[in-house]
Design a protein around this motif. Sequence first.
Motif, mmCIF file in Angstrom:
data_model
loop_
_atom_site.group_PDB
_atom_site.id
_atom_site.type_symbol
_atom_site.label_atom_id
_atom_site.label_comp_id
_atom_site.label_asym_id
_atom_site.label_seq_id
_atom_site.Cartn_x
_atom_site.Cartn_y
_atom_site.Cartn_z
ATOM 1 N N THR A 107 39.025 23.842 -48.687
ATOM 2 C CA THR A 107 39.636 25.158 -48.831
ATOM 3 C C THR A 107 39.455 26.040 -47.597
ATOM 4 O O THR A 107 40.022 27.138 -47.533
ATOM 5 C CB THR A 107 39.058 25.882 -50.057
ATOM 6 N N ARG A 108 38.678 25.552 -46.631
ATOM 7 C CA ARG A 108 38.476 26.319 -45.401
ATOM 8 C C ARG A 108 38.947 25.568 -44.165
ATOM 9 O O ARG A 108 38.657 25.983 -43.036
ATOM 10 C CB ARG A 108 36.984 26.648 -45.248
ATOM 11 N N LEU A 109 39.683 24.485 -44.353
ATOM 12 C CA LEU A 109 40.073 23.659 -43.211
ATOM 13 C C LEU A 109 40.994 24.408 -42.260
ATOM 14 O O LEU A 109 41.919 25.105 -42.681
ATOM 15 C CB LEU A 109 40.797 22.391 -43.684
ATOM 16 N N PHE A 262 25.862 16.161 -46.909
ATOM 17 C CA PHE A 262 25.712 16.954 -45.688
ATOM 18 C C PHE A 262 25.396 18.420 -45.988
ATOM 19 O O PHE A 262 25.542 19.286 -45.134
ATOM 20 C CB PHE A 262 26.995 16.856 -44.851
ATOM 21 N N ARG A 263 24.920 18.682 -47.201
ATOM 22 C CA ARG A 263 24.661 20.057 -47.605
ATOM 23 C C ARG A 263 23.688 20.769 -46.640
ATOM 24 O O ARG A 263 23.858 21.954 -46.332
ATOM 25 C CB ARG A 263 24.086 20.060 -49.018
ATOM 26 N N ALA A 264 22.683 20.053 -46.154
ATOM 27 C CA ALA A 264 21.680 20.681 -45.287
ATOM 28 C C ALA A 264 22.300 21.232 -44.008
ATOM 29 O O ALA A 264 21.831 22.240 -43.467
ATOM 30 C CB ALA A 264 20.577 19.673 -44.944
ATOM 31 N N PHE A 265 23.343 20.580 -43.495
ATOM 32 C CA PHE A 265 24.023 21.062 -42.303
ATOM 33 C C PHE A 265 25.053 22.148 -42.616
ATOM 34 O O PHE A 265 25.214 23.106 -41.861
ATOM 35 C CB PHE A 265 24.748 19.911 -41.591
ATOM 36 N N LEU A 266 25.760 21.990 -43.737
ATOM 37 C CA LEU A 266 26.945 22.808 -43.977
ATOM 38 C C LEU A 266 26.720 24.026 -44.864
ATOM 39 O O LEU A 266 27.442 25.019 -44.750
ATOM 40 C CB LEU A 266 28.053 21.930 -44.568
ATOM 41 N N GLU A 267 25.733 23.975 -45.759
ATOM 42 C CA GLU A 267 25.515 25.125 -46.634
ATOM 43 C C GLU A 267 25.136 26.393 -45.858
ATOM 44 O O GLU A 267 25.605 27.495 -46.211
ATOM 45 C CB GLU A 267 24.464 24.809 -47.687
ATOM 46 N N VAL A 269 26.338 27.321 -43.164
ATOM 47 C CA VAL A 269 27.570 27.804 -42.537
ATOM 48 C C VAL A 269 28.533 28.361 -43.572
ATOM 49 O O VAL A 269 29.088 29.466 -43.400
ATOM 50 C CB VAL A 269 28.260 26.672 -41.736
ATOM 51 N N PHE A 270 28.742 27.617 -44.655
ATOM 52 C CA PHE A 270 29.782 27.965 -45.629
ATOM 53 C C PHE A 270 29.244 28.565 -46.925
ATOM 54 O O PHE A 270 30.018 29.132 -47.708
ATOM 55 C CB PHE A 270 30.621 26.728 -45.964
ATOM 56 N N GLY A 271 27.931 28.443 -47.170
ATOM 57 C CA GLY A 271 27.350 28.915 -48.414
ATOM 58 C C GLY A 271 27.552 27.925 -49.544
ATOM 59 O O GLY A 271 28.443 27.069 -49.495
ATOM 60 N N ALA A 272 26.719 28.048 -50.573
ATOM 61 C CA ALA A 272 26.815 27.128 -51.708
ATOM 62 C C ALA A 272 28.159 27.258 -52.416
ATOM 63 O O ALA A 272 28.773 26.255 -52.801
ATOM 64 C CB ALA A 272 25.670 27.400 -52.681
ATOM 65 N N ASP A 273 28.642 28.491 -52.583
ATOM 66 C CA ASP A 273 29.949 28.668 -53.224
ATOM 67 C C ASP A 273 31.067 28.089 -52.360
ATOM 68 O O ASP A 273 32.009 27.476 -52.879
ATOM 69 C CB ASP A 273 30.217 30.161 -53.478
ATOM 70 N N GLY A 274 30.963 28.262 -51.061
ATOM 71 C CA GLY A 274 31.996 27.737 -50.157
ATOM 72 C C GLY A 274 32.127 26.231 -50.249
ATOM 73 O O GLY A 274 33.239 25.700 -50.210
ATOM 74 N N ILE A 278 35.087 27.808 -53.222
ATOM 75 C CA ILE A 278 35.334 29.237 -53.379
ATOM 76 C C ILE A 278 35.456 29.886 -52.008
ATOM 77 O O ILE A 278 34.604 29.691 -51.132
ATOM 78 C CB ILE A 278 34.211 29.905 -54.196
ATOM 79 N N VAL A 279 36.528 30.616 -51.824
ATOM 80 C CA VAL A 279 36.810 31.240 -50.527
ATOM 81 C C VAL A 279 36.664 32.748 -50.676
ATOM 82 O O VAL A 279 37.352 33.374 -51.504
ATOM 83 C CB VAL A 279 38.219 30.887 -50.024
#
Length: 283
Positions: A107-109, A262-267, A269-274, A278-279
């Motif tokens: 949803t954020r691509l 990859f949650r440790a890298f990306l959360e 940046v984008f947050g758990a909801d992201g 969720i945008v």
Amino acid sequence: MTRAELPLTDSVALVTGGGSGIGLGCARRFVTDGAHVLIAGRSADRLRAAVGELAQVAAPGVRIGCAVADVTDEAQVEAAVASAAELGPLRAVVASAGGNSTMGPLTRLDTAKWRETVELNLTGTMLVLKHTARRMAAGGGGSFVAISSVASSTTHRWFGAYGVSKAGVDHLVRLAADELGASGVRVNSILPGLVATELVDAVTRGGPVLDDYLDCTPLGRVGRTEDIAALAAFLVGPESTWITGQNIHVDGGHHLRRGPDFRAFLEPVFGADGLRGIVAEGN
């Protein structure tokens, strides 16, 4: 073993993405097995360094060349193929150039980055196949090996266009194998798991993402470029002449389980909801 006994003696191979990583690993195996090799990639400096490295391990009499080429540029691909053919009749190709610039939730691509990744992985492989298959078909046959990924068959959350484009590569391989078999051209793909290269150093140097990869891998270790090169050498060599249209995992069994977390890298940046789609307003 004498040069005449080497399995790829006097074969000519083209390896795209041959300046580093899996591509360089395949080129290294080929020159030790007696093949003349041209490596192609986008960095002239990296290619020159790779040629010097290959020369140190090549069998006697092996010729090594390089060509600067972006696989998304058809004219550059055609020129690189022509340069490879100057070494002799082209018999082996490894299409290893690829990458990903779309890490994050769907949803954020970034749409431009999606197209860029598909262009590199899928269209780039197609262009290399198009121009090498012409020569191999006209010359009586050969073997084309595409470097795909376990992400093509096992969903990798938040990898964006990468797994999708690699799945396209695997279908392209099957289509090409069906079309080109009549001309003696074999087409297969290798689906690596996590392989220790500079591109994934942030993962392989340790941490929760690496731990998760190892939990997903029955054989419990990170791959080496030699693991991929060994199958590539088999697929372009004399012992695989009745194998085509295959998408073969070389991943320590990773495809039997699930994609990595990859949650440790990306959360951060984008947050758990992201990460669950969720945008936030304004994004």
